[in-house]
Design a protein around this motif. Structure first.
Motif, PDB file in Angstrom:
ATOM      1  N   SER A   1      62.495 -20.312   6.215  1.00 32.41           N
ATOM      2  CA  SER A   1      62.694 -21.690   5.259  1.00 32.41           C
ATOM      3  C   SER A   1      63.050 -21.327   4.187  1.00 32.41           C
ATOM      4  O   SER A   1      62.325 -21.089   3.190  1.00 32.41           O
ATOM      5  N   PRO A   2      64.544 -21.249   4.027  1.00 37.54           N
ATOM      6  CA  PRO A   2      65.028 -21.173   2.681  1.00 37.54           C
ATOM      7  C   PRO A   2      64.817 -22.217   1.728  1.00 37.54           C
ATOM      8  O   PRO A   2      64.732 -23.521   2.360  1.00 37.54           O
ATOM      9  N   SER A   3      64.626 -21.851   0.532  1.00 35.85           N
ATOM     10  CA  SER A   3      64.322 -23.003  -0.450  1.00 35.85           C
ATOM     11  C   SER A   3      65.420 -24.271  -0.642  1.00 35.85           C
ATOM     12  O   SER A   3      66.673 -23.484  -0.976  1.00 35.85           O
ATOM     13  N   ASP A   4      65.296 -25.357  -0.644  1.00 29.58           N
ATOM     14  CA  ASP A   4      66.086 -26.188  -0.940  1.00 29.58           C
ATOM     15  C   ASP A   4      66.587 -26.263  -2.383  1.00 29.58           C
ATOM     16  O   ASP A   4      67.714 -26.758  -2.687  1.00 29.58           O
ATOM     17  N   ALA A   5      65.950 -25.627  -3.173  1.00 31.86           N
ATOM     18  CA  ALA A   5      66.280 -25.559  -4.588  1.00 31.86           C
ATOM     19  C   ALA A   5      67.189 -24.518  -4.945  1.00 31.86           C
ATOM     20  O   ALA A   5      67.787 -24.626  -6.135  1.00 31.86           O
TER      21      ALA A   5
ATOM     22  N   LEU B   1      69.583 -13.973   2.083  1.00 31.83           N
ATOM     23  CA  LEU B   1      69.104 -13.303   3.515  1.00 31.83           C
ATOM     24  C   LEU B   1      69.593 -14.168   4.592  1.00 31.83           C
ATOM     25  O   LEU B   1      70.196 -13.826   5.595  1.00 31.83           O
ATOM     26  N   ALA B   2      69.149 -15.360   4.547  1.00 29.90           N
ATOM     27  CA  ALA B   2      69.445 -16.280   5.454  1.00 29.90           C
ATOM     28  C   ALA B   2      71.088 -16.369   5.697  1.00 29.90           C
ATOM     29  O   ALA B   2      71.755 -16.736   6.806  1.00 29.90           O
TER      30      ALA B   2
ATOM     31  N   GLY C   1      57.944  -9.317   3.625  1.00 28.05           N
ATOM     32  CA  GLY C   1      57.399 -10.331   4.332  1.00 28.05           C
ATOM     33  C   GLY C   1      58.799 -11.207   4.694  1.00 28.05           C
ATOM     34  O   GLY C   1      58.763 -11.698   5.890  1.00 28.05           O
ATOM     35  N   VAL C   2      59.610 -11.542   3.943  1.00 28.15           N
ATOM     36  CA  VAL C   2      60.837 -12.187   3.982  1.00 28.15           C
ATOM     37  C   VAL C   2      61.757 -11.578   5.129  1.00 28.15           C
ATOM     38  O   VAL C   2      62.355 -12.232   5.996  1.00 28.15           O
ATOM     39  N   CYS C   3      61.925 -10.086   5.015  1.00 26.41           N
ATOM     40  CA  CYS C   3      62.442  -9.443   5.963  1.00 26.41           C
ATOM     41  C   CYS C   3      61.982  -9.371   7.363  1.00 26.41           C
ATOM     42  O   CYS C   3      62.911  -9.586   8.343  1.00 26.41           O
ATOM     43  N   ARG C   4      60.814  -9.107   7.396  1.00 27.04           N
ATOM     44  CA  ARG C   4      60.256  -9.289   8.608  1.00 27.04           C
ATOM     45  C   ARG C   4      60.509 -10.874   9.174  1.00 27.04           C
ATOM     46  O   ARG C   4      60.536 -11.050  10.566  1.00 27.04           O
ATOM     47  N   ARG C   5      60.270 -11.778   8.591  1.00 24.43           N
ATOM     48  CA  ARG C   5      60.693 -13.453   9.297  1.00 24.43           C
ATOM     49  C   ARG C   5      61.891 -13.316   9.784  1.00 24.43           C
ATOM     50  O   ARG C   5      62.241 -14.402  10.439  1.00 24.43           O
ATOM     51  N   HIS C   6      62.932 -12.729   9.162  1.00 20.40           N
ATOM     52  CA  HIS C   6      64.371 -12.726   9.541  1.00 20.40           C
ATOM     53  C   HIS C   6      64.778 -11.581  10.644  1.00 20.40           C
ATOM     54  O   HIS C   6      65.875 -11.450  10.959  1.00 20.40           O
TER      55      HIS C   6
END
Length: 396
Positions: free
Chosen positions: A190-194, A290-291, A312-317
Motif C-alpha cells: 500500500s504505497p502512500s497516495d501522498a 520500492l513499489a 517490514g516494507v521489504c518483506r511485504r514486497h
C-alpha cells in the motif's frame, strides 16, 4: 599461462603500461572480461584518486598477481579522513601458495601508510584468514535482501554474481508460480497516495547531494557530494536510474538503482538510498519508491536491496534476507573488515601504538583505534559507528 619460471616474482607498484596485462589476469582469475573504459572509470576517474594505487607481482615480464585499492573520503563528525578500499585482489592460479599474496600485502600496507588513515573492505570467508594475518579486524557481516523473480535464471547467474544461490528445488518451481506469488504480495502493498515517484535516467547528483546534506548521518560514512555521485555510478557495465520520491512538491527520498546483465539475465541492485538512515527517513516514501522499482523491473531475474532499511516494507514486497531460512545455507558470508594505518587522523592504542599491527587472537588483532572529532569519538572496530551503503562497497 603455465608456470615456466622458478624465479621469485618481483613485487612492484603499478605503471601505466600495465593495464592490458592486469585486465587479462583479471579475466583469468574471475572469468569476467573487463575493458579499458572500466579500468579508467574504476581507478583513474575517481575524484579522490591522484593515480592508480596498485601493487603487482611480475615473473618474466608477466603479471601474476595484483592488489589494487580505491581511495575514499570518510566523514566522521566534522572530520574528513582519507581511506582506501582494497578491491580485485588476484593471484594467477599457477602461482598460488608461493607467498605472493603476503609479499604484495606487505608492500601495499607499508606504501599506503603515508597517504591514508585506514583501510576498509568486504572480504569473503576465503580471503578472511589471509588479511587477518595483516591486522584486519572483521567487525560485522554484510547482508542483503533478495526478491528472486526467476529462480531458474538466478541459478544460471550463480552465487558469484548474486551473492546468493537458489536451490535446484526452488528453480524447478519455475517462474510462473513464483511470479504469481510475488504479484499477490505487490497487490497487498500500500504505497502512500501522498507520495509521487519520478524515475530518472542516470543520477541527478544535485538532488541526491542536497537531500544528503539535509540529513547527514551521525556515523562514519562516505559523503554524497556531487563529484562522488557522478563518478561512483558511472560504471560502464551498469544501466543506472534514480527514483525520486516527492511529497507536497518536496523531495523526501531518493534511490539509485543499477541494472547489470549477467549471462543474459538482469540483476537489479538498489545501491544508495537517501536519507541513509531510517531515523531521518520516511517509510512511506521508501515503500513508494520500492513499489515503483518492482513494477519497472518485473522482468528482471533478481532484485537486491540492503538489509538495514525498513525490513517490514521489504518483506511485504517479497524481499527475503540472505540469513533467513531460505538462503542461510546457500549464501556466502561477506564481512566488513577494518584496519587502521595511523597518521594524524586516527589514534591507535594498545599493542599497536607504535603503528605496527600484527595478527592477534581469535577475538581480532590487538589494536584499538579512534577518530576524534568535535562531534565525539568514532571507534573503528565498532560497527555501530559505521554506516555504509552497497554503493560504497566493491561492486564492480
Amino acid at each position: 599461462m603455465v608456470r615456466s619460471s622458478s624465479s621469485d616474482p618481483t613485487i612492484r607498484w603499478y605503471e601505466p603500461g600495465d593495464v592490458e596485462q592486469f585486465l587479462t589476469l583479471y579475466e583469468t582469475v574471475w572469468g569476467t572480461q573487463k575493458g579499458p573504459a572500466w579500468f579508467d572509470w574504476r581507478f583513474l576517474e575517481n575524484p579522490a584518486a591522484s593515480g592508480v594505487e596498485m601493487v603487482l607481482a611480475e615473473t618474466d615480464g608477466q603479471l601474476v598477481g595484483a592488489e589494487p585499492v580505491m581511495p575514499y573520503r570518510l566523514r566522521a563528525g566534522d572530520r574528513t579522513v582519507a581511506a582506501r578500499q582494497p578491491v580485485d585482489w588476484i593471484v594467477h592460479p599457477e602461482y598460488r601458495r608461493m607467498g605472493i599474496f603476503s609479499s604484495m600485502t606487505e608492500q601495499l600496507v607499508a606504501g599506503l601508510s603515508e597517504d591514508a588513515s585506514l583501510l576498509f573492505n568486504f572480504p569473503n570467508e576465503a580471503l578472511r584468514p589471509g588479511i587477518e594475518r595483516y591486522g584486519w579486524r572483521m567487525i560485522d557481516t554484510v547482508g542483503a535482501r533478495y526478491r528472486v523473480q526467476d529462480p531458474r535464471a538466478a541459478l544460471e547467474m550463480g552465487p558469484s554474481s548474486t551473492s546468493v544461490a537458489v536451490s535446484k528445488r526452488a528453480a524447478r518451481l519455475g517462474s510462473p508460480l513464483v511470479r504469481r506469488g510475488l504479484g499477490l504480495l505487490d497487490r497487498v502493498g500500500s504505497p502512500s497516495d501522498a507520495v509521487t515517484v519520478e524515475r530518472a535516467r542516470g543520477v541527478p547528483a544535485g538532488t541526491v547531494s542536497s537531500l544528503y546534506a539535509e540529513n547527514v548521518p551521525e556515523q562514519m560514512h562516505v559523503p554524497r557530494n556531487r563529484a562522488f555521485l557522478e563518478w561512483r555510478f558511472a560504471n560502464t557495465r551498469w544501466d543506472v536510474e534514480t527514483y525520486v520520491a516527492n511529497r507536497d512538491s518536496d523531495v523526501v527520498a531518493t534511490g539509485i538503482v543499477a541494472t547489470e546483465s549477467i549471462d543474459g539475465h538482469d540483476l537489479v541492485r538498489l545501491l544508495d538510498v537517501q536519507p541513509m538512515t531510517t531515523v531521518a527517513g520516511d517509510a512511506d516514501a521508501f515503500e513508494s519508491m520500492l513499489a515503483a522499482l518492482v513494477e519497472a523491473h518485473a522482468d528482471a531475474a533478481v532484485l537486491k536491496l540492503p538489509t538495514g532499511l525498513y525490513p517490514g516494507v521489504c518483506r511485504r514486497h517479497g524481499f527475503v534476507c540472505d540469513d533467513g531460512f531460505l538462503f542461510s545455507r546457500l549464501s556466502a558470508t561477506t564481512y566488513h573488515a577494518v584496519r587502521p594505518l595511523g597518521g594524524e587522523s586516527v589514534t591507535i592504542a594498545g599493542d599497536a601504538a607504535d603503528g605496527s599491527i600484527a595478527a592477534g587472537s581469535e577475538d581480532g588483532p590487538p589494536w584499538t583505534a579512534q577518530i576524534e572529532s568535535a562531534d565525539g569519538s568514532f571507534d573503528l572496530a565498532d560497527s555501530a559507528d559505521w554506516l555504509l551503503a552497497p554503493g560504497d562497497m566493491d561492486v564492480a
